[in-house]
Design a protein around this motif. Sequence first.
Motif, PDB file in Angstrom:
ATOM      1  N   LEU A  95       0.914  -1.267   0.214  1.00 18.58           N
ATOM      2  CA  LEU A  95      -0.094  -0.309   0.048  1.00 18.58           C
ATOM      3  C   LEU A  95       0.247   1.304   0.126  1.00 18.58           C
ATOM      4  N   SER A  96       0.156   2.010  -0.849  1.00 19.30           N
ATOM      5  CA  SER A  96       1.352   4.261  -0.794  1.00 19.30           C
ATOM      6  C   SER A  96       0.548   4.205  -0.044  1.00 19.30           C
ATOM      7  N   HIS A  97       0.633   5.581   0.021  1.00 18.71           N
ATOM      8  CA  HIS A  97      -0.456   6.927   0.500  1.00 18.71           C
ATOM      9  C   HIS A  97      -1.168   7.421   0.317  1.00 18.71           C
ATOM     10  N   ASN A  98      -2.296   7.636   0.542  1.00 14.65           N
ATOM     11  CA  ASN A  98      -3.929   7.810  -0.331  1.00 14.65           C
ATOM     12  C   ASN A  98      -4.175   6.649  -1.096  1.00 14.65           C
ATOM     13  N   ASP A  99      -3.804   5.160  -1.142  1.00 12.56           N
ATOM     14  CA  ASP A  99      -4.136   4.096  -1.607  1.00 12.56           C
ATOM     15  C   ASP A  99      -5.752   4.176  -0.775  1.00 12.56           C
ATOM     16  N   THR A 100      -6.900   3.644  -1.339  1.00 10.63           N
ATOM     17  CA  THR A 100      -8.216   3.242  -1.185  1.00 10.63           C
ATOM     18  C   THR A 100      -8.300   1.701  -1.258  1.00 10.63           C
ATOM     19  N   LEU A 101      -9.384   1.213  -0.112  1.00  7.95           N
ATOM     20  CA  LEU A 101      -9.364   0.238   0.425  1.00  7.95           C
ATOM     21  C   LEU A 101     -10.817  -0.233   0.075  1.00  7.95           C
ATOM     22  N   PHE A 102     -11.636  -0.853   0.264  1.00  7.78           N
ATOM     23  CA  PHE A 102     -13.488  -1.236   0.008  1.00  7.78           C
ATOM     24  C   PHE A 102     -13.787  -2.246   1.124  1.00  7.78           C
ATOM     25  N   ILE A 103     -14.454  -2.320   2.290  1.00 10.14           N
ATOM     26  CA  ILE A 103     -15.355  -3.089   2.805  1.00 10.14           C
ATOM     27  C   ILE A 103     -16.294  -3.092   2.118  1.00 10.14           C
ATOM     28  N   GLY A 104     -17.141  -3.882   0.815  1.00 15.47           N
ATOM     29  CA  GLY A 104     -18.985  -2.978   0.984  1.00 15.47           C
ATOM     30  C   GLY A 104     -18.316  -1.462   0.545  1.00 15.47           C
TER      31      GLY A 104
ATOM     32  N   ILE B 259     -11.860   2.407   3.414  1.00 14.19           N
ATOM     33  CA  ILE B 259     -10.504   2.323   3.813  1.00 14.19           C
ATOM     34  C   ILE B 259      -9.168   3.042   2.816  1.00 14.19           C
ATOM     35  N   LYS B 260      -9.104   4.437   4.312  1.00 18.12           N
ATOM     36  CA  LYS B 260      -7.394   5.133   2.954  1.00 18.12           C
ATOM     37  C   LYS B 260      -6.977   4.829   3.812  1.00 18.12           C
ATOM     38  N   VAL B 261      -5.665   4.896   3.178  1.00 17.54           N
ATOM     39  CA  VAL B 261      -4.857   4.488   3.831  1.00 17.54           C
ATOM     40  C   VAL B 261      -3.704   5.819   3.992  1.00 17.54           C
TER      41      VAL B 261
ATOM     42  N   HIS C  39       8.147   5.104  13.877  1.00 17.53           N
ATOM     43  CA  HIS C  39       8.472   3.748  14.605  1.00 17.53           C
ATOM     44  C   HIS C  39       8.783   3.201  13.855  1.00 17.53           C
ATOM     45  N   THR C  40       8.507   2.829  12.430  1.00 13.93           N
ATOM     46  CA  THR C  40       8.955   2.131  11.377  1.00 13.93           C
ATOM     47  C   THR C  40       8.727   2.607  10.279  1.00 13.93           C
ATOM     48  N   LYS C  41       9.432   2.467   9.512  1.00 15.01           N
ATOM     49  CA  LYS C  41       9.682   2.675   7.946  1.00 15.01           C
ATOM     50  C   LYS C  41       8.065   2.536   7.223  1.00 15.01           C
ATOM     51  N   ASP C  42       7.483   1.643   7.275  1.00 17.66           N
ATOM     52  CA  ASP C  42       6.322   0.566   7.062  1.00 17.66           C
ATOM     53  C   ASP C  42       5.327   0.785   7.063  1.00 17.66           C
ATOM     54  N   SER C  43       5.413   1.707   8.598  1.00 21.48           N
ATOM     55  CA  SER C  43       3.755   2.611   9.286  1.00 21.48           C
ATOM     56  C   SER C  43       2.759   2.787   8.718  1.00 21.48           C
ATOM     57  N   VAL C  44       1.707   2.846   8.466  1.00 22.14           N
ATOM     58  CA  VAL C  44       0.684   3.156   7.979  1.00 22.14           C
ATOM     59  C   VAL C  44      -0.588   3.168   8.587  1.00 22.14           C
ATOM     60  N   THR C  45      -1.083   4.385   8.578  1.00 22.02           N
ATOM     61  CA  THR C  45      -3.020   4.265   9.778  1.00 22.02           C
ATOM     62  C   THR C  45      -4.103   4.368   8.774  1.00 22.02           C
ATOM     63  N   TYR C  46      -4.878   4.400   8.635  1.00 23.36           N
ATOM     64  CA  TYR C  46      -5.637   3.277   8.143  1.00 23.36           C
ATOM     65  C   TYR C  46      -7.105   3.985   8.763  1.00 23.36           C
ATOM     66  N   LEU C  47      -7.716   4.983   8.228  1.00 23.01           N
ATOM     67  CA  LEU C  47      -8.351   5.979   7.875  1.00 23.01           C
ATOM     68  C   LEU C  47     -10.354   5.023   8.042  1.00 23.01           C
ATOM     69  N   ILE C  48     -10.792   5.142   9.026  1.00 28.48           N
ATOM     70  CA  ILE C  48     -12.697   4.306   8.013  1.00 28.48           C
ATOM     71  C   ILE C  48     -13.376   5.143   8.637  1.00 28.48           C
ATOM     72  N   GLU C  49     -14.149   6.201   7.771  1.00 28.53           N
ATOM     73  CA  GLU C  49     -14.386   7.461   8.584  1.00 28.53           C
ATOM     74  C   GLU C  49     -14.217   8.136   8.985  1.00 28.53           C
ATOM     75  N   ASP C  50     -14.973   8.166  10.227  1.00 26.95           N
ATOM     76  CA  ASP C  50     -13.844   9.315  12.100  1.00 26.95           C
ATOM     77  C   ASP C  50     -13.507   8.084  12.346  1.00 26.95           C
ATOM     78  N   ASN C  51     -13.081   6.909  12.149  1.00 29.53           N
ATOM     79  CA  ASN C  51     -12.775   6.168  13.198  1.00 29.53           C
ATOM     80  C   ASN C  51     -10.934   5.687  12.359  1.00 29.53           C
TER      81      ASN C  51
ATOM     82  N   THR D 260     -12.025  12.542  15.524  1.00 33.81           N
ATOM     83  CA  THR D 260     -11.756  11.497  14.689  1.00 33.81           C
ATOM     84  C   THR D 260     -11.158  10.585  15.648  1.00 33.81           C
ATOM     85  N   LYS D 261     -11.533   8.877  15.959  1.00 33.55           N
ATOM     86  CA  LYS D 261     -11.050   8.659  16.936  1.00 33.55           C
ATOM     87  C   LYS D 261     -10.125   7.532  16.595  1.00 33.55           C
TER      88      LYS D 261
END
Length: 274
Positions: free
Chosen positions: A102-111, A115-117, A123-135, A176-177
């Motif tokens: 995954l790269s920055h601003n990629d988008t995945l979907f569940i239904g 899920i914004k990446v 902390h590590t080079k590969d670290s990413v956050t997953y933004l799902i609505e306001d979570n 945002t939580k």
Amino acid sequence: MSLQATIIDSALDYESNSGNITFDFAHTQIEFIKQHNLTLVWILETHAHADHLSAAHYLRSQLGGKIAIGKYIIQAQQTFKDIFALSDTEISVSGKEFDQLLSHNDTLFIGDTAIKVIETPGHTKDSVTYLIEDNAFIGDTLFMPDSGSARCDFPGGAASELYQSVKRLYALADHTKLWMCHDYQPNGRQLQFQTTVAESKLSNIHITKDVSLDHFVSIRQTRDSKLAVPRLLYPALQVNIKAGELPQADEHQPAFFKIPVHILRHIVQTEDVK
């Protein structure tokens, strides 16, 4: 309503003193998925963790779904291939053990849910956050406000990058939580696992919205210099850089983890006795 699901940062049950690996926690997730007639679409990793063994490979074998992680896992694979002296057949250093990088601003979907990446290295080079609505599932970027932030002394880590990553999170809406991977329960308080952007910006003990880069880097580097090696560092990384695949036994030998040994010699200087 969609019946698709994702699991983020799954874990196996591992006893370091005995070497026993079980799947009890993974089975609770599997049972939940089955009981609610869900379809597991994504098995997401926020980074290659150093403190638990990922259950991603096992979950995929039981439920299907695709395993995804940040694209810089390739750098982690190369680093730890060398540290553990892994062969080309043991690790790819191409990320092919994962189904999607995954790269920055990629988008995945569940239904229909996105899920914004968000890349959040430090902390590590590969670290990413997953933004799902306001979570926001932030991995080991921040902890609860009274615990501060994650260490940056692993290979590929950098306090200056973590600072920029936190600022990226602080740019999200205040409500945002932020969902934690860990809680160290300072002063013995009750376990907590969720705060908000607003709360962290106001009172995080390492990095409020007003803390400067230089001050944060100083705090982090001083703290990191005193931290012990995580108890499960070596077995965890050997599994997690391979998407949770466990070491393979052959017909004559059980499976093993490799543990680097550092021989520290204490040299005592003495004067010659005349």
